[in-house]
Design an enzyme around this catalytic site. Structure first.
Site, PDB file in Angstrom:
ATOM      1  N   GLU A 150       0.823  -1.213   0.000  1.00 17.49           N
ATOM      2  CA  GLU A 150       0.000   0.000   0.000  1.00 17.49           C
ATOM      3  C   GLU A 150       0.854   1.259   0.000  1.00 17.49           C
ATOM      4  OE1 GLU A 150      -3.583  -1.790   2.776  1.00 17.49           O
ATOM      5  OE2 GLU A 150      -1.664  -1.290   3.670  1.00 17.49           O
ATOM      6  N   ALA A 165       4.820  -8.938  16.211  1.00 16.27           N
ATOM      7  CA  ALA A 165       5.689  -7.747  16.178  1.00 16.27           C
ATOM      8  C   ALA A 165       5.081  -6.517  16.854  1.00 16.27           C
ATOM      9  CB  ALA A 165       6.032  -7.430  14.723  1.00 16.27           C
ATOM     10  N   GLN A 166       3.774  -6.321  16.730  1.00 11.27           N
ATOM     11  CA  GLN A 166       3.168  -5.093  17.272  1.00 11.27           C
ATOM     12  C   GLN A 166       2.960  -5.161  18.788  1.00 11.27           C
ATOM     13  OE1 GLN A 166       2.694  -2.684  14.889  1.00 11.27           O
ATOM     14  NE2 GLN A 166       3.409  -4.241  13.458  1.00 11.27           N
ATOM     15  N   ASP A 171      -1.946 -16.406  21.761  1.00 16.36           N
ATOM     16  CA  ASP A 171      -1.597 -16.506  20.341  1.00 16.36           C
ATOM     17  C   ASP A 171      -1.662 -17.975  19.972  1.00 16.36           C
ATOM     18  OD1 ASP A 171       0.129 -16.684  17.857  1.00 16.36           O
ATOM     19  OD2 ASP A 171       0.472 -14.567  18.289  1.00 16.36           O
ATOM     20  N   THR A 221      -3.924  -9.923  15.371  1.00 13.88           N
ATOM     21  CA  THR A 221      -3.626 -11.142  14.629  1.00 13.88           C
ATOM     22  C   THR A 221      -3.366 -10.817  13.162  1.00 13.88           C
ATOM     23  OG1 THR A 221      -5.922 -11.637  14.053  1.00 13.88           O
ATOM     24  CG2 THR A 221      -5.121 -12.450  16.184  1.00 13.88           C
ATOM     25  N   ASP A 267      -7.415  -5.090   8.727  1.00 14.19           N
ATOM     26  CA  ASP A 267      -7.038  -3.804   8.126  1.00 14.19           C
ATOM     27  C   ASP A 267      -6.952  -3.877   6.614  1.00 14.19           C
ATOM     28  OD1 ASP A 267      -4.834  -5.418   7.961  1.00 14.19           O
ATOM     29  OD2 ASP A 267      -3.426  -4.022   8.872  1.00 14.19           O
ATOM     30  N   LYS A 277     -10.048  -9.296   5.392  1.00 15.11           N
ATOM     31  CA  LYS A 277      -9.186  -9.600   6.560  1.00 15.11           C
ATOM     32  C   LYS A 277      -9.780  -8.909   7.794  1.00 15.11           C
ATOM     33  CE  LYS A 277      -4.261  -9.041   7.872  1.00 15.11           C
ATOM     34  NZ  LYS A 277      -3.986  -7.687   8.372  1.00 15.11           N
ATOM     35  N   SER A 320      -9.420   0.014  14.111  1.00 14.65           N
ATOM     36  CA  SER A 320      -8.189   0.608  13.580  1.00 14.65           C
ATOM     37  C   SER A 320      -7.760  -0.057  12.270  1.00 14.65           C
ATOM     38  CB  SER A 320      -7.091   0.440  14.639  1.00 14.65           C
ATOM     39  OG  SER A 320      -5.809   0.535  14.068  1.00 14.65           O
ATOM     40  N   LYS A 358      18.769  23.616 -14.724  1.00 10.69           N
ATOM     41  CA  LYS A 358      18.312  23.185 -16.046  1.00 10.69           C
ATOM     42  C   LYS A 358      19.308  22.233 -16.704  1.00 10.69           C
ATOM     43  CE  LYS A 358      15.472  27.208 -16.948  1.00 10.69           C
ATOM     44  NZ  LYS A 358      15.125  28.279 -17.886  1.00 10.69           N
TER      45      LYS A 358
HETATM   46  N1  LIG Z   1      -4.278  -0.987  12.207  1.00 10.18           N
HETATM   47  C1  LIG Z   1      -3.025  -0.653  12.059  1.00 10.18           C
HETATM   48  O1  LIG Z   1      -2.693   0.535  12.058  1.00 10.18           O
HETATM   49  C2  LIG Z   1      -1.988  -1.728  11.934  1.00 10.18           C
HETATM   50  C3  LIG Z   1      -0.634  -1.394  12.011  1.00 10.18           C
HETATM   51  C4  LIG Z   1       0.301  -2.420  11.974  1.00 10.18           C
HETATM   52  C5  LIG Z   1      -0.116  -3.747  11.816  1.00 10.18           C
HETATM   53  N2  LIG Z   1      -1.445  -4.017  11.693  1.00 10.18           N
HETATM   54  C6  LIG Z   1      -1.932  -5.391  11.577  1.00 10.18           C
HETATM   55  O2  LIG Z   1      -1.813  -5.979  12.861  1.00 10.18           O
HETATM   56  C7  LIG Z   1      -1.622  -7.388  12.727  1.00 10.18           C
HETATM   57  C8  LIG Z   1      -0.439  -7.826  13.566  1.00 10.18           C
HETATM   58  O3  LIG Z   1       0.739  -7.317  12.985  1.00 10.18           O
HETATM   59  P1  LIG Z   1       2.153  -7.879  13.453  1.00 10.18           P
HETATM   60  O4  LIG Z   1       3.165  -7.021  12.783  1.00 10.18           O
HETATM   61  O5  LIG Z   1       2.182  -8.008  14.931  1.00 10.18           O
HETATM   62  O6  LIG Z   1       2.095  -9.338  12.773  1.00 10.18           O
HETATM   63  P2  LIG Z   1       2.862 -10.670  13.232  1.00 10.18           P
HETATM   64  O7  LIG Z   1       2.758 -11.614  12.088  1.00 10.18           O
HETATM   65  O8  LIG Z   1       4.194 -10.334  13.765  1.00 10.18           O
HETATM   66  O9  LIG Z   1       1.961 -11.231  14.453  1.00 10.18           O
HETATM   67  C9  LIG Z   1       0.668 -11.710  14.266  1.00 10.18           C
HETATM   68  C10 LIG Z   1       0.401 -12.818  15.262  1.00 10.18           C
HETATM   69  O10 LIG Z   1      -0.981 -13.209  15.164  1.00 10.18           O
HETATM   70  C11 LIG Z   1      -1.037 -14.600  15.469  1.00 10.18           C
HETATM   71  N3  LIG Z   1      -2.317 -15.143  15.041  1.00 10.18           N
HETATM   72  C12 LIG Z   1      -2.750 -15.388  13.771  1.00 10.18           C
HETATM   73  N4  LIG Z   1      -4.005 -15.894  13.813  1.00 10.18           N
HETATM   74  C13 LIG Z   1      -4.356 -15.956  15.117  1.00 10.18           C
HETATM   75  C14 LIG Z   1      -5.545 -16.377  15.781  1.00 10.18           C
HETATM   76  N5  LIG Z   1      -6.599 -16.858  15.116  1.00 10.18           N
HETATM   77  N6  LIG Z   1      -5.586 -16.312  17.147  1.00 10.18           N
HETATM   78  C15 LIG Z   1      -4.516 -15.838  17.832  1.00 10.18           C
HETATM   79  N7  LIG Z   1      -3.354 -15.433  17.255  1.00 10.18           N
HETATM   80  C16 LIG Z   1      -3.293 -15.476  15.904  1.00 10.18           C
HETATM   81  C17 LIG Z   1       0.179 -15.164  14.749  1.00 10.18           C
HETATM   82  O11 LIG Z   1       0.562 -16.430  15.256  1.00 10.18           O
HETATM   83  C18 LIG Z   1       1.234 -14.079  15.021  1.00 10.18           C
HETATM   84  O12 LIG Z   1       2.018 -14.369  16.148  1.00 10.18           O
HETATM   85  C19 LIG Z   1      -1.459  -7.638  11.235  1.00 10.18           C
HETATM   86  O13 LIG Z   1      -2.688  -8.121  10.730  1.00 10.18           O
HETATM   87  C20 LIG Z   1      -1.132  -6.283  10.655  1.00 10.18           C
HETATM   88  O14 LIG Z   1      -1.552  -6.161   9.318  1.00 10.18           O
HETATM   89  C21 LIG Z   1      -2.384  -3.033  11.754  1.00 10.18           C
END
Ligand SMILES: NC(=O)c1ccc[n+]([C@@H]2O[C@H](COP(=O)([O-])OP(=O)(O)OC[C@H]3O[C@@H](n4cnc5c(N)ncnc54)[C@H](O)[C@@H]3O)[C@@H](O)[C@H]2O)c1
Length: 367
Positions: free
Chosen positions: A64, A147-148, A169, A209, A235, A239, A300, A337
């Site tokens: 994006e 990661a978040q 998780d 997730t 997001d 999804k 969000s 130029k």
């Molecule tokens: N809204 C926003 O501004 C924003 C910003 C950043 C990331 N995100 C979204 O947040 C989400 C998390 O991002 P991230 O960087 O932490 O990703 P990541 O891949 O590091 O972590 C995601 C975690 O979700 C777990 N997971 C998947 N399905 C699950 C379920 N059914 N039950 C429990 N756990 C489950 C995975 O095992 C993984 O550990 C992503 O979908 C990302 O697109 C949104």
């Protein structure tokens, strides 16, 4: 690290630079600073030229572009979302972005935005929860411990007053990582065996997730009166994380409605399903939570204005701490130029250096 005023130079902040800034200032202080900037920028909502982000979808994920500008600065972020990336050792989300002068178009800052996205997302979530969650909220469930998650935990500790976390998780290693990273952070951490177990009794539920499907991680049966849901992971079209029955019974708040209708949890709802843009709550135009028993949802998706605020934070912090480097993204040339001259191509030996005047240019002499 002073920018040359004569030539268009750009400050470059790589991932190591941003990590240094965070270490020097402290993660909590960075999140708080970005939250203050987001609040300030959301309060001047109408100063911005806004649009929904431009998405390129594939079977594996999405890439994006997120542009936004006020009268002075133009910003954009490049960001991806590839939920299966972690299986190949790559992050789900990676980002970088630019700040440029609107008056001239000169790109002034090129920065990493992967760490900064986690910071600004956590700052935005906490800012929303401060207005939408019950004032005495102390416990939070975090579903999705990737990661978040640490960034959200620290933001909610510092800005909302959360003291207890309940983690779940599907990947137990991710939960173990989060619990280990939170040792010594002043938070009571409980590892749970299911989403329902984690959500039970929590004041706030944060979903983080990553899964490219219409998931229903939070169902109506899990909802207790007064809960606030911070729904971050849904997001993108196709999804989601929240069952539509939960949304039907809640007051739903979004960042920028035209984008959230496409990408947020509310993509499941009719086009006239009532939502409130969060900036209106900040501005006092619309109420946030109206009763202790009300269920609130911050749907969000991540909006370009949050990245605009984060890029300004990075620019100012880098200048204050003298971190980063100057790069020549735009060719340097004494004559703007003469772009050809910036190539540094030598004229062939013996070639005439004098440039003939164009035909007709000297007519005045003969007239
Ligand atoms: N809204 C926003 O501004 C924003 C910003 C950043 C990331 N995100 C979204 O947040 C989400 C998390 O991002 P991230 O960087 O932490 O990703 P990541 O891949 O590091 O972590 C995601 C975690 O979700 C777990 N997971 C998947 N399905 C699950 C379920 N059914 N039950 C429990 N756990 C489950 C995975 O095992 C993984 O550990 C992503 O979908 C990302 O697109 C949104």
């Amino acid at each position: 690290m002073n920018q040359d005023t004569k030539h268009p130079t750009t400050v470059y902040l790589g991932a190591r630079d941003i990590a240094r800034i965070v270490r020097r200032k402290g993660l909590g202080a960075c999140i708080a600073d970005v939250a203050r900037r987001i609040e300030r920028d959301f309060l001047r909502w109408n100063d911005f030229d806004k649009s929904a982000r431009v998405a390129c979808h594939s079977e594996a994920g999405v890439i994006e572009l997120m542009p936004i500008a006020d009268a002075r600065d133009y910003a954009f972020k490049y960001v991806n979302g590839h939920p299966r990336n972690t299986l190949d050792g790559l992050p789900t989300v990676m980002a970088f972005g630019v700040l440029a002068d609107v008056a001239t178009g000169v790109p002034r800052l090129l920065s990493e935005l992967t760490i900064l996205t986690a910071i600004r997302t956590a700052a935005m979530s906490a800012l929303a929860a401060r207005k939408l969650a019950r004032a005495q909220s102390r416990s939070m469930a975090i579903i999705g411990n990737g990661a978040q998650s640490e960034f959200q935990a620290i933001a909610f500790r510092d800005l909302v007053g959360i003291r207890e976390l309940r983690l779940f998780d599907v990947d137990t290693a991710a939960t173990a990582k989060l619990a280990a990273n939170l040792v010594g952070q002043g938070l009571k951490v409980t590892v749970c065996t299911s989403t329902a177990d984690a959500v039970r009794g929590a004041d706030i539920v944060t979903t983080l997730t990553a899964d490219k499907q219409l998931a229903t991680i939070i169902t109506p049966a899990m909802i207790e009166p007064g809960m606030h849901l911070n729904a971050v992971g849904g997001d993108c079209p196709g999804k989601t994380e929240i069952d539509r029955g939960v949304l039907e019974g809640a007051a739903v708040f979004v960042e920028y409605e035209p984008q959230s209708r496409i990408e947020g949890e509310i993509q499941q709802m009719a086009a006239d399903f009532e939502v409130t843009e969060f900036w209106r709550v900040l501005a006092g135009e619309r109420p946030g939570r109206t009763s202790a028993a009300q269920v609130t949802v911050f749907d969000s998706v991540g909006f370009a204005l949050e990245d605009f605020s984060a890029l300004h934070f990075a620019r100012d912090a880098a200048a204050e701490l003298d971190i980063g480097s100057i790069i020549e993204l735009v060719p340097r040339s004494a004559d703007p130029k003469n772009l050809f001259g910036a190539l540094g191509i030598e004229a062939p030996a013996g070639a005439a250096r004098e440039v003939p005047a164009p035909a007709g240019a000297n007519l005045a002499h003969f007239g």
